[in-house]
Write a protein that holds these residues in place. Structure first.
Motif, mmCIF file in Angstrom:
data_model
loop_
_atom_site.group_PDB
_atom_site.id
_atom_site.type_symbol
_atom_site.label_atom_id
_atom_site.label_comp_id
_atom_site.label_asym_id
_atom_site.label_seq_id
_atom_site.Cartn_x
_atom_site.Cartn_y
_atom_site.Cartn_z
ATOM 1 N N VAL A 66 0.862 -1.180 0.000
ATOM 2 C CA VAL A 66 0.000 0.000 0.000
ATOM 3 C C VAL A 66 0.895 1.225 0.000
ATOM 4 O O VAL A 66 1.899 1.273 0.718
ATOM 5 N N GLU A 70 -1.462 8.806 1.728
ATOM 6 C CA GLU A 70 -2.047 8.401 3.000
ATOM 7 C C GLU A 70 -1.164 7.429 3.780
ATOM 8 O O GLU A 70 -1.556 6.953 4.842
ATOM 9 N N ARG A 359 -4.177 6.726 -2.257
ATOM 10 C CA ARG A 359 -3.936 5.400 -1.680
ATOM 11 C C ARG A 359 -3.971 4.360 -2.787
ATOM 12 O O ARG A 359 -4.987 4.176 -3.451
ATOM 13 N N THR A 386 -7.816 -1.909 3.390
ATOM 14 C CA THR A 386 -7.158 -0.787 2.723
ATOM 15 C C THR A 386 -8.096 0.388 2.495
ATOM 16 O O THR A 386 -7.733 1.552 2.712
ATOM 17 N N TYR A 387 -9.323 0.093 2.055
ATOM 18 C CA TYR A 387 -10.226 1.163 1.637
ATOM 19 C C TYR A 387 -11.518 1.271 2.442
ATOM 20 O O TYR A 387 -12.197 2.294 2.390
#
Length: 390
Positions: A66, A70, A359, A386-387
């Motif tokens: 990642v 961010e 991101r 992650t999201y």
């Protein structure tokens, strides 16, 4: 300085059943003690939890990267293979499946920028010797956004076991197109959207026709070499993954009639070609994703083609179209996330990013259900960590 080290998990000892490539299904492992040191700026316990405890019944290994404004996170878990229980190689190559479509679309858009391809021109005008009159109105753009209406090519296998038996069969892309276009269209071009490989098989042949060069060399020349993606390549007819790789396993019926895991690391991918045969690493795909979203691969108005959903409904569900040229879009955590997933037997992969690139995510999951109807649980957990949830 950002400190990153490999996230490893305790491994599961697995016995061997009859046959050199057959293994019993991995039982879910108890949660492992995970040693992790992610980016000091952005630790992510959710991502650690998403890949902890591998191997399990769902996956034998996972690699995650990642990045973006961010924060940065790197992690890996699981095993290189179930026989030795060696830790998963964080630099391993893997089959990225339909992530290949993003590169194919990028090259097609680059050719459009150069005037060699016209997205509004019919594909048949470029390939009159291959596409019959029934498909005379299909445009290049419709090939790339899955609104072409061409049905899938015929394939001699319908189950994973049957596919395994013919895993070394070499498929010719022209023959696949002829097989598909010998059938009537599924719908009029532009009216519906049906996600299939066949449009990208035709797109690969279009790239070859207008450049007078092979599809593979064009992707290497226009994307791989400029970005320094030295661990990304097209396997051609070679069924093996060249270089370091974590083994892929698939749940299927074994020779003795039981259901278990079979090592499927060696498997030909010529049936996918320009739609899904690329082999890469998480580091290479992260570099590619960041460059793509920053406008360094496809430039200007043509890049917007990758973020424009056609005004069509899904062929199966009737829901609004979710695929653009090369990418797809989902709303996760309240924001649009664009990217592409891919699956080959034993392997799932994905690239994704918010539109502004704040991101980005790349993962490889050695899934035991890589072509299942539902998304692999480990892969889904990574995406949500992650999201956020849909």
């Amino acid at each position: 300085m950002t400190r990153i080290r490999l996230l490893t998990a305790a491994v599961l000892v697995v016995g061997v059943v009859a046959g050199p490539s057959a293994l019993p299904a991995a039982a879910p492992a108890a949660p492992a003690a995970v040693s992790s040191a992610v980016s000091a700026q952005s630790p992510n316990p959710a991502l650690e939890a998403a890949i902890a405890g591998l191997p399990t019944a769902d996956a034998t290994a996972a690699l995650v990267r990642v990045s973006g404004k961010e924060g940065v996170w790197r992690g890996g878990s699981g095993v290189h293979d179930l026989r030795t229980d060696r830790p998963a190689d964080p630099a391993a190559r893997f089959r990225a499946g339909s992530v290949t479509k993003v590169l194919t679309a990028a090259v097609a858009l680059r050719l459009a920028e150069e005037g060699l391809l016209d997205l509004d021109r019919t594909a048949r005008s470029y390939l009159p010797d291959l596409l019959p009159a029934a498909y005379k109105n299909v445009t290049v753009r419709q090939l790339l956004n899955h609104t072409h209406g061409i049905p899938p090519a015929g394939f001699p296998a319908t189950t994973v076991e049957e596919s395994y038996e013919i895993r070394f069969q070499v498929h010719d892309p022209r023959a696949m197109v002829r097989s598909a276009t010998s059938k009537p269209p599924e719908f009029a071009p532009g009216e519906r959207q049906h996600y299939l490989n066949i449009g990208y098989t035709v797109a690969g042949l279009l790239i070859e026709r207008v450049t007078g060069d092979s599809y593979e060399r064009q992707v290497a020349r226009r994307v791989l070499k400029p970005l320094g993606l030295g661990d990304t390549y097209f396997p051609g007819a070679n069924p093996r993954i060249i270089g370091p790789h974590n083994h892929g396993y698939q749940t299927m019926r074994l020779d003795d009639g039981t259901v278990g895991l079979r090592d499927v690391s060696v498997w030909g991918a010529t049936d996918a070609w320009a739609a899904g045969d690329i082999i890469s690493t998480t580091a290479d795909l992260e570099r590619f994703t960041r460059a793509l979203f920053q406008g360094r691969v496809v430039r200007g108005p043509l890049l917007e083609e990758m973020f424009a959903l056609p005004k069509a409904t899904d062929f199966k569900t009737g829901e609004p179209a979710a695929y653009s040229v090369g990418l797809s879009m989902k709303v996760l955590g309240g924001r649009e996330v664009w990217g592409k997933t891919g699956g080959r037997w034993g392997y799932n992969a994905a690239v994704a990013a918010t539109r502004d690139g704040s991101r980005t995510l790349v993962y490889s999951v050695n899934s035991t259900d890589a072509k299942g109807q539902a998304m692999n649980k480990v892969a889904q957990d990574i995406m949500v960590a992650t999201y956020g949830r849909p």
